[in-house]
Design a protein around this motif. Structure first.
Motif, PDB file in Angstrom:
ATOM      1  N   VAL A  39       0.845  -1.195   0.000  1.00  0.00           N
ATOM      2  CA  VAL A  39       0.000   0.000   0.000  1.00  0.00           C
ATOM      3  C   VAL A  39       0.881   1.246   0.000  1.00  0.00           C
ATOM      4  O   VAL A  39       0.650   2.184  -0.769  1.00  0.00           O
ATOM      5  CB  VAL A  39      -0.967   0.007   1.217  1.00  0.00           C
ATOM      6  N   LEU A  40       1.930   1.261   0.827  1.00  0.00           N
ATOM      7  CA  LEU A  40       2.820   2.418   0.853  1.00  0.00           C
ATOM      8  C   LEU A  40       3.522   2.620  -0.484  1.00  0.00           C
ATOM      9  O   LEU A  40       3.713   3.754  -0.928  1.00  0.00           O
ATOM     10  CB  LEU A  40       3.850   2.275   1.969  1.00  0.00           C
ATOM     11  N   ALA A  41       3.891   1.537  -1.146  1.00  0.00           N
ATOM     12  CA  ALA A  41       4.517   1.646  -2.463  1.00  0.00           C
ATOM     13  C   ALA A  41       3.547   2.273  -3.462  1.00  0.00           C
ATOM     14  O   ALA A  41       3.933   3.115  -4.275  1.00  0.00           O
ATOM     15  CB  ALA A  41       4.976   0.275  -2.942  1.00  0.00           C
ATOM     16  N   GLN A  76       3.211   5.978  -2.774  1.00  0.00           N
ATOM     17  CA  GLN A  76       4.358   6.701  -3.327  1.00  0.00           C
ATOM     18  C   GLN A  76       4.201   6.945  -4.822  1.00  0.00           C
ATOM     19  O   GLN A  76       4.701   7.934  -5.348  1.00  0.00           O
ATOM     20  CB  GLN A  76       5.651   5.935  -3.078  1.00  0.00           C
ATOM     21  N   SER A  77       3.511   6.045  -5.508  1.00  0.00           N
ATOM     22  CA  SER A  77       3.310   6.222  -6.953  1.00  0.00           C
ATOM     23  C   SER A  77       2.088   7.093  -7.264  1.00  0.00           C
ATOM     24  O   SER A  77       1.765   7.302  -8.420  1.00  0.00           O
ATOM     25  CB  SER A  77       3.189   4.864  -7.649  1.00  0.00           C
ATOM     26  N   GLY A  78       1.403   7.593  -6.219  1.00  0.00           N
ATOM     27  CA  GLY A  78       0.330   8.557  -6.434  1.00  0.00           C
ATOM     28  C   GLY A  78      -1.074   8.118  -6.093  1.00  0.00           C
ATOM     29  O   GLY A  78      -2.006   8.909  -6.172  1.00  0.00           O
ATOM     30  N   LEU A 102      -5.288   7.867   3.164  1.00  0.00           N
ATOM     31  CA  LEU A 102      -3.840   7.825   3.016  1.00  0.00           C
ATOM     32  C   LEU A 102      -3.514   8.297   1.609  1.00  0.00           C
ATOM     33  O   LEU A 102      -3.966   7.715   0.628  1.00  0.00           O
ATOM     34  CB  LEU A 102      -3.337   6.394   3.229  1.00  0.00           C
ATOM     35  N   SER A 103      -2.778   9.394   1.516  1.00  0.00           N
ATOM     36  CA  SER A 103      -2.448   9.952   0.199  1.00  0.00           C
ATOM     37  C   SER A 103      -0.998  10.422   0.199  1.00  0.00           C
ATOM     38  O   SER A 103      -0.418  10.689   1.251  1.00  0.00           O
ATOM     39  CB  SER A 103      -3.387  11.103  -0.139  1.00  0.00           C
TER      40      SER A 103
END
Length: 79
Positions: free
Chosen positions: A16-18, A21-23, A40-41
């Motif tokens: 999810v964090l990856a 990071q990609s938007g 989460l953004s």
């Protein structure tokens, strides 16, 4: 925006964090009623932040290669 429960979020935290990071944005749902509790953004312009060198700004430069980890021998200067 992707919706996911707290359990799914915990299970796939790294992926999810990856994606963040990609938007991508995620809405976290809580409880049996799946009530939205968080979004989460990505942080705007987070990747473009540069460190300054204080008094050496414009005179010197600094760059890192790899993950920044060094061995004990490298740290101690191979005594």
């Amino acid at each position: 925006m992707i919706q996911m429960t707290v359990a799914d979020f915990k299970a796939d935290f790294s992926s999810v964090l990856a994606k963040v990071q990609s938007g991508e944005q995620f809405q976290i749902l809580f409880g049996r009623t799946k009530r939205p509790v968080a979004i989460l953004s990505p942080i705007p312009n987070a990747a473009t932040h540069k460190r300054t060198l204080g008094t050496y700004e414009g005179i010197a430069s600094f760059s890192e290669q790899g993950d920044g980890k060094i061995t004990m021998e490298e740290f101690l200067g191979e005594l």
